[in-house]
Design a protein around this motif. Structure first.
Motif, PDB file in Angstrom:
ATOM      1  N   THR A 184       8.351  10.623   5.429  1.00 41.66           N
ATOM      2  CA  THR A 184       7.392   9.924   6.284  1.00 41.66           C
ATOM      3  C   THR A 184       6.160  10.803   6.421  1.00 41.66           C
ATOM      4  O   THR A 184       6.260  11.988   6.741  1.00 41.66           O
ATOM      5  N   ALA A 185       5.008  10.211   6.140  1.00 39.54           N
ATOM      6  CA  ALA A 185       3.745  10.939   6.279  1.00 39.54           C
ATOM      7  C   ALA A 185       3.504  11.258   7.754  1.00 39.54           C
ATOM      8  O   ALA A 185       4.010  10.554   8.631  1.00 39.54           O
ATOM      9  N   PRO A 186       2.710  12.294   8.053  1.00 39.52           N
ATOM     10  CA  PRO A 186       2.387  12.608   9.455  1.00 39.52           C
ATOM     11  C   PRO A 186       1.764  11.421  10.189  1.00 39.52           C
ATOM     12  O   PRO A 186       1.875  11.304  11.407  1.00 39.52           O
ATOM     13  N   THR A 187       1.139  10.507   9.450  1.00 36.48           N
ATOM     14  CA  THR A 187       0.512   9.331  10.057  1.00 36.48           C
ATOM     15  C   THR A 187       1.472   8.153  10.179  1.00 36.48           C
ATOM     16  O   THR A 187       1.077   7.083  10.631  1.00 36.48           O
ATOM     17  N   GLY A 188       2.750   8.325   9.740  1.00 36.45           N
ATOM     18  CA  GLY A 188       3.783   7.319   9.957  1.00 36.45           C
ATOM     19  C   GLY A 188       4.149   6.427   8.792  1.00 36.45           C
ATOM     20  O   GLY A 188       5.125   5.695   8.859  1.00 36.45           O
ATOM     21  N   GLU A 189       3.377   6.450   7.712  1.00 42.19           N
ATOM     22  CA  GLU A 189       3.678   5.583   6.584  1.00 42.19           C
ATOM     23  C   GLU A 189       4.759   6.207   5.689  1.00 42.19           C
ATOM     24  O   GLU A 189       4.879   7.422   5.613  1.00 42.19           O
ATOM     25  N   PRO A 190       5.521   5.378   4.971  1.00 42.20           N
ATOM     26  CA  PRO A 190       6.458   5.908   3.981  1.00 42.20           C
ATOM     27  C   PRO A 190       5.680   6.613   2.871  1.00 42.20           C
ATOM     28  O   PRO A 190       4.700   6.071   2.343  1.00 42.20           O
ATOM     29  N   LEU A 191       6.112   7.824   2.523  1.00 40.02           N
ATOM     30  CA  LEU A 191       5.421   8.646   1.534  1.00 40.02           C
ATOM     31  C   LEU A 191       6.378   8.998   0.408  1.00 40.02           C
ATOM     32  O   LEU A 191       7.443   9.554   0.642  1.00 40.02           O
ATOM     33  N   LEU A 192       5.989   8.673  -0.807  1.00 43.15           N
ATOM     34  CA  LEU A 192       6.731   9.064  -1.996  1.00 43.15           C
ATOM     35  C   LEU A 192       6.186  10.421  -2.415  1.00 43.15           C
ATOM     36  O   LEU A 192       5.142  10.521  -3.063  1.00 43.15           O
ATOM     37  N   ALA A 193       6.886  11.468  -2.015  1.00 45.29           N
ATOM     38  CA  ALA A 193       6.372  12.835  -2.128  1.00 45.29           C
ATOM     39  C   ALA A 193       6.024  13.235  -3.557  1.00 45.29           C
ATOM     40  O   ALA A 193       5.118  14.020  -3.767  1.00 45.29           O
ATOM     41  N   GLY A 194       6.700  12.706  -4.564  1.00 46.57           N
ATOM     42  CA  GLY A 194       6.441  13.106  -5.939  1.00 46.57           C
ATOM     43  C   GLY A 194       5.336  12.333  -6.637  1.00 46.57           C
ATOM     44  O   GLY A 194       5.046  12.596  -7.808  1.00 46.57           O
ATOM     45  N   ALA A 195       4.705  11.394  -5.967  1.00 44.39           N
ATOM     46  CA  ALA A 195       3.655  10.594  -6.608  1.00 44.39           C
ATOM     47  C   ALA A 195       2.492  11.493  -7.033  1.00 44.39           C
ATOM     48  O   ALA A 195       2.077  12.372  -6.277  1.00 44.39           O
ATOM     49  N   PRO A 196       1.943  11.286  -8.229  1.00 42.06           N
ATOM     50  CA  PRO A 196       0.842  12.122  -8.712  1.00 42.06           C
ATOM     51  C   PRO A 196      -0.413  12.073  -7.853  1.00 42.06           C
ATOM     52  O   PRO A 196      -1.162  13.034  -7.793  1.00 42.06           O
ATOM     53  N   ALA A 197      -0.646  10.944  -7.182  1.00 44.06           N
ATOM     54  CA  ALA A 197      -1.808  10.834  -6.290  1.00 44.06           C
ATOM     55  C   ALA A 197      -1.501   9.800  -5.212  1.00 44.06           C
ATOM     56  O   ALA A 197      -0.774   8.830  -5.462  1.00 44.06           O
ATOM     57  N   VAL A 198      -2.046  10.039  -4.025  1.00 46.14           N
ATOM     58  CA  VAL A 198      -1.851   9.129  -2.899  1.00 46.14           C
ATOM     59  C   VAL A 198      -3.169   9.009  -2.148  1.00 46.14           C
ATOM     60  O   VAL A 198      -3.829  10.012  -1.858  1.00 46.14           O
ATOM     61  N   LEU A 199      -3.544   7.776  -1.839  1.00 43.64           N
ATOM     62  CA  LEU A 199      -4.695   7.505  -0.982  1.00 43.64           C
ATOM     63  C   LEU A 199      -4.176   6.971   0.344  1.00 43.64           C
ATOM     64  O   LEU A 199      -3.293   6.109   0.362  1.00 43.64           O
ATOM     65  N   ARG A 200      -4.707   7.463   1.433  1.00 44.79           N
ATOM     66  CA  ARG A 200      -4.436   6.830   2.731  1.00 44.79           C
ATOM     67  C   ARG A 200      -5.627   5.939   3.005  1.00 44.79           C
ATOM     68  O   ARG A 200      -6.780   6.373   2.942  1.00 44.79           O
ATOM     69  N   ILE A 201      -5.341   4.660   3.270  1.00 42.42           N
ATOM     70  CA  ILE A 201      -6.415   3.681   3.458  1.00 42.42           C
ATOM     71  C   ILE A 201      -6.277   2.988   4.806  1.00 42.42           C
ATOM     72  O   ILE A 201      -5.204   2.936   5.389  1.00 42.42           O
ATOM     73  N   ARG A 202      -7.408   2.452   5.243  1.00 40.06           N
ATOM     74  CA  ARG A 202      -7.470   1.682   6.486  1.00 40.06           C
ATOM     75  C   ARG A 202      -8.200   0.380   6.168  1.00 40.06           C
ATOM     76  O   ARG A 202      -9.392   0.393   5.839  1.00 40.06           O
ATOM     77  N   PRO A 203      -7.476  -0.753   6.195  1.00 38.77           N
ATOM     78  CA  PRO A 203      -8.141  -2.029   5.928  1.00 38.77           C
ATOM     79  C   PRO A 203      -9.312  -2.267   6.882  1.00 38.77           C
ATOM     80  O   PRO A 203      -9.198  -2.018   8.083  1.00 38.77           O
ATOM     81  N   VAL A 204     -10.441  -2.735   6.332  1.00 44.87           N
ATOM     82  CA  VAL A 204     -11.629  -2.991   7.155  1.00 44.87           C
ATOM     83  C   VAL A 204     -12.098  -4.439   7.077  1.00 44.87           C
ATOM     84  O   VAL A 204     -12.964  -4.841   7.844  1.00 44.87           O
ATOM     85  N   GLY A 205     -11.540  -5.217   6.140  1.00 46.90           N
ATOM     86  CA  GLY A 205     -11.943  -6.612   6.046  1.00 46.90           C
ATOM     87  C   GLY A 205     -11.090  -7.370   5.054  1.00 46.90           C
ATOM     88  O   GLY A 205     -10.529  -6.784   4.132  1.00 46.90           O
ATOM     89  N   THR A 206     -10.982  -8.685   5.284  1.00 46.13           N
ATOM     90  CA  THR A 206     -10.226  -9.545   4.386  1.00 46.13           C
ATOM     91  C   THR A 206     -11.019 -10.819   4.119  1.00 46.13           C
ATOM     92  O   THR A 206     -11.838 -11.241   4.940  1.00 46.13           O
ATOM     93  N   VAL A 207     -10.742 -11.411   2.964  1.00 46.74           N
ATOM     94  CA  VAL A 207     -11.332 -12.690   2.604  1.00 46.74           C
ATOM     95  C   VAL A 207     -10.207 -13.571   2.075  1.00 46.74           C
ATOM     96  O   VAL A 207      -9.586 -13.236   1.057  1.00 46.74           O
ATOM     97  N   PRO A 208      -9.903 -14.681   2.761  1.00 45.76           N
ATOM     98  CA  PRO A 208      -8.876 -15.586   2.235  1.00 45.76           C
ATOM     99  C   PRO A 208      -9.423 -16.372   1.047  1.00 45.76           C
ATOM    100  O   PRO A 208     -10.578 -16.805   1.056  1.00 45.76           O
TER     101      PRO A 208
END
Length: 178
Positions: free
Chosen positions: A103-127
């Protein structure tokens, strides 16, 4: 004249054979881990850093991702192909101890061995029909030295199958613009 149904079938077939990079997006929603494979991630902006992706529906796991305040986007390498298959399957095994989740410090599930990880925050959606286009700010980037050097094989999805493309030089270069 080609019917609408035939157009839809052709559209699906065209994109089924269009190679796409894949990522695994995870979040914690209502105290439960959720994750799914995306083939629609794109860089959206550099300043501020942002990405976009689409979700085919707003129910099930995609609907849970839409509720998340933040998510982790895992870029996968050769060691994560089996995990990608599990998360792509409707009845796949998710978040097992064997897969290496923390578990990441921010609470999300974290796959520790992944070559790269972005933490994102949704800011908008379009249906768009039953789908939703999501724009998200990139809050943090973590990448292995191998990923940054381009030394890892890349994971692609074509015609419902995962493929690894070796790292290194491309098979051919772009034509001269002469």
């Amino acid at each position: 004249m080609v019917s609408q149904s035939e157009q839809v079938d052709d559209f699906r077939t065209v994109f089924r054979h269009h190679p796409a990079g894949v990522v695994l997006i995870t979040a914690t929603v209502e105290d439960q881990p959720v994750g799914l494979i995306l083939s629609s991630l794109s860089s959206l902006a550099i300043d501020p850093m942002a990405v976009s992706f689409s979700l085919a529906k707003s129910t099930g796991r995609p609907g849970q991702i839409l509720k998340a305040e933040s998510c982790l986007v895992h870029f996968l390498g050769p060691d994560e192909v089996d995990i990608a298959r599990e998360f792509a399957a409707r009845d796949g095994r998710h978040f097992t101890d064997k897969q290496g989740w923390t578990t990441a410090p921010t609470g999300e599930p974290l796959l520790a061995g992944a070559p790269a990880v972005l933490r994102i925050r949704p800011v908008g959606t379009v249906p768009v029909g039953p789908a939703t286009l999501v724009a998200a700010e990139v809050v943090e980037v973590t990448a292995s030295p191998e990923m940054l050097a381009g030394a890892l094989p890349r994971l692609f999805y074509v015609d419902r199958t995962f493929y690894l493309r070796p790292s290194g030089t491309p098979e051919s270069s772009a034509p001269d613009e002469g």
